[in-house]
Design a protein around this motif. Sequence first.
Motif, short mmCIF file in Angstrom:
data_model
loop_
_atom_site.label_atom_id
_atom_site.label_comp_id
_atom_site.label_asym_id
_atom_site.label_seq_id
_atom_site.Cartn_x
_atom_site.Cartn_y
_atom_site.Cartn_z
N ARG A 107 0.53 -1.13 0.18
CA ARG A 107 -0.06 0.41 -0.05
C ARG A 107 0.96 0.98 -0.16
O ARG A 107 1.54 1.71 1.08
N TYR A 108 0.92 1.98 -0.74
CA TYR A 108 1.82 3.08 -1.49
C TYR A 108 0.68 4.47 -0.86
O TYR A 108 0.93 5.84 -2.05
N ASP A 109 -0.40 4.44 -0.44
CA ASP A 109 -1.49 5.41 -0.37
C ASP A 109 -0.45 6.70 -0.38
O ASP A 109 -1.45 7.78 -0.86
N ASN A 110 0.14 6.66 1.24
CA ASN A 110 0.65 8.25 1.57
C ASN A 110 1.20 8.76 0.60
O ASN A 110 1.06 9.73 0.29
N ILE A 111 2.10 8.20 -0.26
CA ILE A 111 2.59 8.40 -1.53
C ILE A 111 2.05 8.55 -2.98
O ILE A 111 2.61 10.07 -2.84
N THR A 118 -1.14 9.57 -2.32
CA THR A 118 -1.87 10.57 -1.41
C THR A 118 -1.11 12.54 -2.32
O THR A 118 -1.13 13.13 -1.90
N LYS A 119 0.77 12.22 -1.57
CA LYS A 119 1.29 13.31 -1.50
C LYS A 119 1.62 13.61 -2.69
O LYS A 119 1.37 15.19 -3.22
N ARG A 173 -6.56 9.83 -3.19
CA ARG A 173 -5.96 8.21 -2.87
C ARG A 173 -6.15 7.07 -3.63
O ARG A 173 -7.57 7.69 -4.64
N ASP A 229 8.81 9.16 1.66
CA ASP A 229 9.08 9.82 3.41
C ASP A 229 9.61 8.43 4.31
O ASP A 229 9.07 7.81 5.08
#
Length: 242
Positions: free
Chosen positions: A75-79, A81-82, A87, A124
């Motif tokens: 899961r690379y949702d944070n990347i 989203t950034k 998402r 991150d």
Amino acid sequence: MNWAKAKTTAIVVFLLIFVFLVIKYLNLFPKEESLTAEQINMAKSILSQNSIKLSCPIDRKIYYVSKLGVAVESRYDNIVTKLFGKRVDRYQNEFESSIYHLKIINQTLFLESKYYQDPFELFDIKRSDYIKDYDGSYIQVYRGYPIFDGRLTIKKQGNNTLYIFTKVNPRRFEIKRSRAISALEAIFNLLNQQRGIKEIQNIRFGFYLKDFNVIQGQAIPVWRIVADGNVYYINGFTGMLE
């Protein structure tokens, strides 16, 4: 005789013996063993006699380790989203914009950008959790051990930069430790199983997920050997080519 005192003493002695046997069985305290200069020189001589070039230093340490419980990051949702402000579902294979081209295939993220960014800020991740590899890429480390499946590679492609990123989430080591084979044993085991090798270019001890597509599982201790430009993994316990 003070039977109460004798009974207490016997219990204490029994507990101390039990604790000693548990520690001995589980190998909880690392042993200090290493290859000798004579062993390394003899191995170099044997390799030279067989026209095999050794182009790298030999790790002298004998490792006492266990398997490592891990999970591969899928899961690379944070990347996403950034980068895109929204998402993207974990099963979506491709996402494009005017700046980025992104694919997620088999838990590996491929991100192509029109300009270079610091990869540690981009994803991150802590710079201290990665070390430089022999080919210029980065590999994850956990408690000082490389995890060869956790990689960060940056490639220039014309005017674009391609980031290839796979993250492994280490969980914990198994309690029982066992002696791993030495670097020299790993090299000769490889030569016995893979004929025709002419040059040993790099050897490093670490952990490897045999089945890369497994989301949860165990990473096994291995010696990763680069020979004639090819990468081989020798099981640190069995000596077999993975």
